[in-house]
Design a protein around this motif. Structure first.
Motif, PDB file in Angstrom:
ATOM      1  N   ASP A 145       0.815  -1.213   0.000  1.00 20.37           N
ATOM      2  CA  ASP A 145       0.000   0.000   0.000  1.00 20.37           C
ATOM      3  C   ASP A 145       0.851   1.267   0.000  1.00 20.37           C
ATOM      4  O   ASP A 145       0.498   2.266  -0.637  1.00 20.37           O
ATOM      5  CB  ASP A 145      -0.935  -0.015   1.215  1.00 20.37           C
ATOM      6  CG  ASP A 145      -1.959   1.100   1.177  1.00 20.37           C
ATOM      7  OD1 ASP A 145      -2.799   1.105   0.252  1.00 20.37           O
ATOM      8  OD2 ASP A 145      -1.919   1.974   2.067  1.00 20.37           O
TER       9      ASP A 145
ATOM     10  N   THR B 236      -1.579  -6.002  -2.781  1.00 19.35           N
ATOM     11  CA  THR B 236      -1.928  -6.636  -1.509  1.00 19.35           C
ATOM     12  C   THR B 236      -2.076  -5.593  -0.412  1.00 19.35           C
ATOM     13  O   THR B 236      -1.229  -4.709  -0.258  1.00 19.35           O
ATOM     14  CB  THR B 236      -0.837  -7.646  -1.105  1.00 19.35           C
ATOM     15  OG1 THR B 236      -0.758  -8.660  -2.105  1.00 19.35           O
ATOM     16  CG2 THR B 236      -1.154  -8.289   0.228  1.00 19.35           C
ATOM     17  N   SER B 237      -3.168  -5.685   0.351  1.00 15.78           N
ATOM     18  CA  SER B 237      -3.406  -4.745   1.438  1.00 15.78           C
ATOM     19  C   SER B 237      -4.358  -5.370   2.445  1.00 15.78           C
ATOM     20  O   SER B 237      -4.904  -6.451   2.216  1.00 15.78           O
ATOM     21  CB  SER B 237      -4.002  -3.431   0.905  1.00 15.78           C
ATOM     22  OG  SER B 237      -5.329  -3.643   0.435  1.00 15.78           O
ATOM     23  N   THR B 238      -4.570  -4.666   3.551  1.00 14.55           N
ATOM     24  CA  THR B 238      -5.567  -5.088   4.527  1.00 14.55           C
ATOM     25  C   THR B 238      -6.917  -4.490   4.140  1.00 14.55           C
ATOM     26  O   THR B 238      -6.988  -3.546   3.330  1.00 14.55           O
ATOM     27  CB  THR B 238      -5.198  -4.617   5.934  1.00 14.55           C
ATOM     28  OG1 THR B 238      -5.344  -3.184   5.996  1.00 14.55           O
ATOM     29  CG2 THR B 238      -3.760  -5.003   6.298  1.00 14.55           C
TER      30      THR B 238
ATOM     31  N   ALA C 104      -7.615  -0.902   2.164  1.00 12.57           N
ATOM     32  CA  ALA C 104      -8.396  -0.834   0.928  1.00 12.57           C
ATOM     33  C   ALA C 104      -9.504   0.209   1.040  1.00 12.57           C
ATOM     34  O   ALA C 104      -9.756   0.972   0.103  1.00 12.57           O
ATOM     35  CB  ALA C 104      -8.984  -2.203   0.606  1.00 12.57           C
TER      36      ALA C 104
ATOM     37  N   ASP D 126     -11.130  -2.313  -5.666  1.00  9.65           N
ATOM     38  CA  ASP D 126     -10.027  -3.036  -5.050  1.00  9.65           C
ATOM     39  C   ASP D 126     -10.070  -4.471  -5.556  1.00  9.65           C
ATOM     40  O   ASP D 126     -11.145  -5.068  -5.689  1.00  9.65           O
ATOM     41  CB  ASP D 126     -10.149  -3.011  -3.527  1.00  9.65           C
ATOM     42  CG  ASP D 126      -8.810  -3.280  -2.863  1.00  9.65           C
ATOM     43  OD1 ASP D 126      -7.975  -2.358  -2.870  1.00  9.65           O
ATOM     44  OD2 ASP D 126      -8.594  -4.394  -2.355  1.00  9.65           O
TER      45      ASP D 126
ATOM     46  N   LYS E  14      -8.077  -8.460  -5.343  1.00 10.02           N
ATOM     47  CA  LYS E  14      -7.094  -9.327  -4.706  1.00 10.02           C
ATOM     48  C   LYS E  14      -7.008 -10.624  -5.519  1.00 10.02           C
ATOM     49  O   LYS E  14      -8.012 -11.308  -5.736  1.00 10.02           O
ATOM     50  CB  LYS E  14      -7.488  -9.619  -3.262  1.00 10.02           C
ATOM     51  CG  LYS E  14      -7.463  -8.373  -2.390  1.00 10.02           C
ATOM     52  CD  LYS E  14      -6.050  -7.802  -2.262  1.00 10.02           C
ATOM     53  CE  LYS E  14      -6.009  -6.482  -1.500  1.00 10.02           C
ATOM     54  NZ  LYS E  14      -6.312  -5.317  -2.307  1.00 10.02           N
TER      55      LYS E  14
ATOM     56  N   ALA F 157     -10.103  -7.658   0.046  1.00  9.51           N
ATOM     57  CA  ALA F 157      -8.956  -7.965   0.900  1.00  9.51           C
ATOM     58  C   ALA F 157      -9.343  -8.916   2.019  1.00  9.51           C
ATOM     59  O   ALA F 157      -8.573  -9.805   2.393  1.00  9.51           O
ATOM     60  CB  ALA F 157      -8.384  -6.671   1.482  1.00  9.51           C
TER      61      ALA F 157
ATOM     62  N   ASP G 214      -9.757 -12.378   0.618  1.00 12.49           N
ATOM     63  CA  ASP G 214      -8.416 -12.841   0.265  1.00 12.49           C
ATOM     64  C   ASP G 214      -7.690 -13.393   1.491  1.00 12.49           C
ATOM     65  O   ASP G 214      -7.195 -14.529   1.484  1.00 12.49           O
ATOM     66  CB  ASP G 214      -7.640 -11.673  -0.346  1.00 12.49           C
ATOM     67  CG  ASP G 214      -6.172 -11.977  -0.607  1.00 12.49           C
ATOM     68  OD1 ASP G 214      -5.882 -12.964  -1.297  1.00 12.49           O
ATOM     69  OD2 ASP G 214      -5.314 -11.210  -0.133  1.00 12.49           O
TER      70      ASP G 214
END
Length: 293
Positions: A75, A97-99, A103, A119, A121, A171, A174
């Motif tokens: 991020d 990739t992120s939390t 996001a 967003d 994933k 996310a 994911d």
């Protein structure tokens, strides 16, 4: 071919690591005009030879097309790369990739800069991209209108699964699926460790292990049904009391085989705690409630 290319949605792709490069090649092969940018310009050269347009800066790449796909390290990298770019009127699809919270914050960040946001994933590794039979797909969340607008283009590299307007849901799905994967790997690790010192061929154990995990996998549907109904005793076959009673055998076997129980012990402790607080007639579903407190 040139006429066909003109009919395809142009794409800008920021980030040409292993995944970004795989994405780029599938869009190029499908005839989408593609503009690419990467911090290390040399990574764009092979794609330029295949028909992509290389941009000297991220700002130039963003200016080239409406649909902007970002596939970067993390991020923080998105902040760094998009700083100074003009996102007004752009459709930003972030595959980094992120939390979930990151996001959601990124969606608001994009909105404040005049962009629509999705967003994404990726549930695949690079060799699965562009190979429909490999089963790879991407979770998408955010603007439903934006998803519908670009669904066909986004489906070129991998299948698409839209999971909701809340930008953090892709996310969350994911990480939920990958967490289950790692827990499964932990169980398989313990299984192989138990037999490691014996005259047991691991390649003979592997198909038995794989088949057993497949046979047990449908239990997640019962867990989901119990969670939705709130009745953790519904359809129980092996209740919590029975399973807790059996845990000493697993721990003693590990001790006899000279194997650390550290992968099993935390879950067994949660089972014992739930038994102390709840009903022995429940399934294992109640353990979930311990985790979310």
């Amino acid at each position: 071919m040139a006429h066909n290319t003109l009919e395809k949605t142009p794409v800008t792709l920021l980030g040409l690591g292993a995944m970004g490069t795989a994405l780029a090649r599938t869009w190029l092969a499908a005839g989408h005009p593609l503009t690419v940018w990467n911090r290390t310009p040399a990574r764009a050269e092979p794609l330029a030879a295949e028909g992509a347009r290389g941009a000297d800066t991220a700002a130039e790449a963003v200016a080239a097309n409406t649909l902007i796909v970002v596939c970067l390290l993390d991020d923080t990298s998105v902040d760094q790369v998009l700083a100074g770019t003009d996102l007004v009127g752009r459709d930003l699809v972030n595959l980094t990739t992120s939390t979930p919270d990151q996001a959601r914050a990124r969606a608001e960040w994009a909105r404040e800069r005049g962009a629509r946001y999705l967003d994404g994933k990726i549930m695949a590794v690079p060799p699965m991209i562009g190979v429909a039979e490999a089963g790879g797909y991407v979770f998408y969340s955010g603007s439903p209108q934006l998803f519908e607008l670009h669904r066909e283009t986004l489906a070129v590299p991998a299948g698409t699964t839209y999971v909701g307007e809340n930008a953090g849901f892709a996310a969350l799905y994911d990480v939920a699926l990958l967490s289950a994967m790692y827990a499964m790997f932990a169980g398989a690790t313990h299984a192989f460790a138990l037999t490691r010192k014996e005259d047991i061929d691991p390649t003979a154990l592997a198909p038995l292990l794989a088949d057993w995990l497949v046979a047990m996998a449908p239990a997640v549907h019962q867990t989901a049904d119990q969670l939705r109904s709130g009745d953790y005793t519904k359809g129980v076959v092996s209740n919590l009391a029975m399973q807790v009673a059996g845990t000493p055998t697993f721990l003693r076997t590990a001790e006899e085989q000279g194997v650390s129980p550290e992968l099993l012990s935390p879950y067994f402790e949660l089972m014992r705690r739930r038994l102390a607080e709840g009903s022995g007639e429940e399934d294992l579903t109640g353990v979930i409630d311990l985790l979310v407190r």
